[in-house]
Scaffold this motif. Structure first.
Motif, PDB file in Angstrom:
ATOM      1  N   ARG A   1      47.175  44.037  42.043  1.00 31.06           N
ATOM      2  CA  ARG A   1      45.924  43.097  41.503  1.00 31.06           C
ATOM      3  C   ARG A   1      46.059  41.881  42.043  1.00 31.06           C
ATOM      4  O   ARG A   1      45.339  41.078  42.400  1.00 31.06           O
ATOM      5  CB  ARG A   1      46.036  43.191  40.090  1.00 31.06           C
TER       6      ARG A   1
ATOM      7  N   ASP B   1      33.740  46.241  46.449  1.00 31.38           N
ATOM      8  CA  ASP B   1      33.640  46.670  45.040  1.00 31.38           C
ATOM      9  C   ASP B   1      34.671  47.662  44.709  1.00 31.38           C
ATOM     10  O   ASP B   1      35.146  47.608  43.610  1.00 31.38           O
ATOM     11  CB  ASP B   1      32.356  47.183  44.869  1.00 31.38           C
TER      12      ASP B   1
ATOM     13  N   THR C   1      45.835  42.125  46.325  1.00 28.50           N
ATOM     14  CA  THR C   1      44.660  42.389  46.926  1.00 28.50           C
ATOM     15  C   THR C   1      43.678  41.507  46.940  1.00 28.50           C
ATOM     16  O   THR C   1      43.804  40.506  46.072  1.00 28.50           O
ATOM     17  CB  THR C   1      44.149  43.873  46.472  1.00 28.50           C
ATOM     18  N   PRO C   2      42.511  41.497  47.579  1.00 27.86           N
ATOM     19  CA  PRO C   2      41.449  40.451  47.595  1.00 27.86           C
ATOM     20  C   PRO C   2      40.938  40.251  46.069  1.00 27.86           C
ATOM     21  O   PRO C   2      40.782  41.222  45.280  1.00 27.86           O
ATOM     22  CB  PRO C   2      40.392  40.905  48.246  1.00 27.86           C
ATOM     23  N   GLN C   3      40.808  38.753  45.754  1.00 27.26           N
ATOM     24  CA  GLN C   3      40.386  38.474  44.507  1.00 27.26           C
ATOM     25  C   GLN C   3      39.304  39.125  44.022  1.00 27.26           C
ATOM     26  O   GLN C   3      38.273  39.305  44.631  1.00 27.26           O
ATOM     27  CB  GLN C   3      40.082  37.221  44.771  1.00 27.26           C
ATOM     28  N   GLY C   4      39.517  39.877  42.831  1.00 27.25           N
ATOM     29  CA  GLY C   4      38.134  40.406  42.040  1.00 27.25           C
ATOM     30  C   GLY C   4      38.509  41.893  41.630  1.00 27.25           C
ATOM     31  O   GLY C   4      37.864  42.471  40.937  1.00 27.25           O
ATOM     32  N   LEU C   5      39.481  42.357  42.605  1.00 29.81           N
ATOM     33  CA  LEU C   5      39.854  43.908  42.348  1.00 29.81           C
ATOM     34  C   LEU C   5      40.948  43.884  41.166  1.00 29.81           C
ATOM     35  O   LEU C   5      42.152  43.645  41.390  1.00 29.81           O
ATOM     36  CB  LEU C   5      40.559  44.404  43.671  1.00 29.81           C
TER      37      LEU C   5
ATOM     38  N   LYS D   1      28.924  43.663  54.168  1.00 25.67           N
ATOM     39  CA  LYS D   1      28.965  43.137  52.805  1.00 25.67           C
ATOM     40  C   LYS D   1      27.733  42.579  52.283  1.00 25.67           C
ATOM     41  O   LYS D   1      27.321  42.590  51.148  1.00 25.67           O
ATOM     42  CB  LYS D   1      30.350  42.246  52.795  1.00 25.67           C
TER      43      LYS D   1
ATOM     44  N   THR E   1      35.840  40.647  49.436  1.00 24.99           N
ATOM     45  CA  THR E   1      36.184  41.614  48.237  1.00 24.99           C
ATOM     46  C   THR E   1      35.142  42.750  48.473  1.00 24.99           C
ATOM     47  O   THR E   1      34.179  42.476  48.125  1.00 24.99           O
ATOM     48  CB  THR E   1      36.376  40.830  46.915  1.00 24.99           C
TER      49      THR E   1
ATOM     50  N   CYS F   1      40.619  43.544  54.950  1.00 28.05           N
ATOM     51  CA  CYS F   1      39.581  42.880  54.518  1.00 28.05           C
ATOM     52  C   CYS F   1      39.676  41.165  54.580  1.00 28.05           C
ATOM     53  O   CYS F   1      38.703  40.521  54.514  1.00 28.05           O
ATOM     54  CB  CYS F   1      39.163  42.998  52.954  1.00 28.05           C
ATOM     55  N   GLU F   2      40.767  40.799  54.627  1.00 26.34           N
ATOM     56  CA  GLU F   2      41.138  39.429  54.657  1.00 26.34           C
ATOM     57  C   GLU F   2      40.587  38.736  55.761  1.00 26.34           C
ATOM     58  O   GLU F   2      40.441  37.635  55.879  1.00 26.34           O
ATOM     59  CB  GLU F   2      42.796  38.979  54.418  1.00 26.34           C
TER      60      GLU F   2
ATOM     61  N   THR G   1      36.370  46.236  40.778  1.00 24.75           N
ATOM     62  CA  THR G   1      36.152  45.195  40.319  1.00 24.75           C
ATOM     63  C   THR G   1      35.777  45.300  38.607  1.00 24.75           C
ATOM     64  O   THR G   1      35.634  46.783  38.033  1.00 24.75           O
ATOM     65  CB  THR G   1      34.831  44.394  40.803  1.00 24.75           C
TER      66      THR G   1
END
Ligand SMILES: *Cc1c(COP(=O)(O)O)cnc(C)c1O
Length: 426
Positions: free
Chosen positions: A97, A270, A100-104, A234, A268, A262-263, A291
């Protein structure tokens, strides 16, 4: 049994990946492996260029990972995840959490990459079912994409290399956009996006999600594409109400120079799949992350539960090893290591473009690729590489390496020299 007998038995009775049992490709018996070296039964030492298919990022037989396994083993190797939980799973979910990209926010553990893709597809379907749009049951993916060997995953793999005709009576039919035509460092122009955008505009009412490997298409062709393309997809997904599933199974944990590919695009998805390097190559473990919104919607309507639950879900031994492997990655200066390998791969491979038979040379992060004009004879090339003291396994027309991150200058030089030699002599 001596080794000749064992190899005879192997030839006669054991399937290896993508091989015939009538005329199997040769296999080499391994005695042990340590660091970047794999030791064959006859004592030959090979510098490993494959990281055992993207997994072994810290090298083989790593003392820290060995200790993590042993420590967990003395507590418990496994316990069911239905009704139980444990520290390794909670710790690993927290790490994933955070990294990984913010929000997952939500983590579903499963046994292998392919299964995590099944889980991701199922999450998308259950999401739309619960959101009152049960007609959204199709997926869009990319030509040359690879997402695994189970049926759902196969249905979103490249239709040609994914052998769709063989299983056409059973396989769900999905939509395919061309492999992105813009290279990693190139801008994504409207023409690169046109076909994907058309597919989305035409079919969005029946499409649940767009699934892709971010920035690097791995087993379908070792292609790198522009982060701008990922960004544009996206935006289109947002605009037309499709979910975006990022399959980071090959790219995750630093391989492309970012912790997650993804960065490169700052997005981010879904839903995101991780696997392969998750346990540092010690055992099979993967996860599908999503998410809050996906989880909330799935949980809001009957059946309320997400309908999946593998026997070995959240296996403690695998989770504990993953925690140790991720910590090891964060504790080493991984970005510097990847940049160093990238630089050494470039140094060793760039001039290969002048060789006849070489169509393109590509390097990104700790991945180096020679794309040849013609198909490479895997058995022949493999034999040549073993004689040169390296482990490199070409497929299609691709001679490529993605070494463990602990590879030093000489290791990488040995790999690139062998690649050049093969390109010249095969
Ligand atoms: C390897 C891979 C998979 C499948 O993972 P398995 O653990 O082999 O089932 C899925 N997607 C990508 C991008 C992969 O590289």
């Amino acid at each position: 049994m001596n080794w000749t007998q064992m190899l005879d038995f192997d030839r006669g009775h054991i399937w290896h990946p993508y091989t015939s049992l009538a005329s199997p490709l040769p296999v080499y018996p391994v005695e042990s492996a340590s660091g970047v070296r794999v030791r064959l039964q006859d004592g030959t030492e090979l510098v490993d260029g494959m990281a055992s298919w993207w997994c072994v990022i810290h090298g083989y037989n790593h003392p820290v990972l060995n200790e993590a396994v042993q420590k967990q083993l003395h507590k418990m190797a496994h316990v069911m995840f239905g009704g139980f939980t444990h520290e390794p799973a909670v710790e690993l979910a927290q790490m994933l959490r955070d990294l990984t990209p913010q929000g997952l926010e939500k983590v579903f553990f499963c046994d292998s990459g392919s299964v995590s893709v099944e889980v991701a597809l199922k999450m998308a379907l259950q999401y739309w079912h619960a959101a009152g749009k049960p007609e959204k049951t199709k997926f869009i993916s990319l030509e040359r994409g690879y997402h695994g060997d189970t049926f759902g995953a196969m249905s979103v793999c490249d239709p040609v290399t994914g052998m769709h005709t063989l299983f056409s009576g059973f396989l769900p039919r999905n939509f395919f956009a061309p492999s992105p035509g813009c290279g990693f460092a190139e801008p994504c122009l409207p023409e690169h996006l046109e076909k994907a955008a058309d597919l989305i505009k035409q079919h969005h009412r029946e499409v649940a999600a767009f699934i892709l490997e971010p920035v690097v298409q791995g087993a379908g062709g070792m292609k790198f594409y522009s982060p701008e393309y990922l960004n544009a997809v996206k935006q289109l997904c947002r605009q037309y109400d499709l979910l975006l599933i990022a399959d980071e199974i090959a790219t995750g944990f630093g391989r492309t120079g970012r912790l997650f590919a993804c960065e490169h695009a700052g997005i981010t998805p879904d839903i995101m799949c991780v696997g392969k390097a998750l346990t540092g190559g010690y055992m099979s473990l993967a996860a599908a992350m999503c998410t809050d919104r996906i989880a909330e919607v799935i949980s809001s309507r009957s059946p309320g539960a997400f309908m999946h639950g593998p026997t070995f879900m959240g296996n403690p031994l695998a989770c504990a090893t993953a925690v140790a492997s991720i910590q090891l990655l964060l504790d080493c200066d991984w970005q510097k290591k990847i940049m160093f390998i990238e630089q050494e791969l470039r140094k060793g491979l760039e001039s290969c473009i002048d060789l006849p038979g070489v169509r393109e040379v590509r390097v990104l992060g700790a991945i180096g690729v020679l794309e040849m004009e013609d198909m490479v004879d895997t058995a022949l090339a493999q034999k040549m590489f073993v004689e040169l003291g390296v482990w490199i396994r070409p497929f299609l027309n691709l001679i490529y390496v993605m070494p463990p991150y602990v590879a030093d200058r000489e290791d990488v030089a040995k790999l690139t020299q062998a690649m050049r030699y093969a390109a010249e002599n095969i």
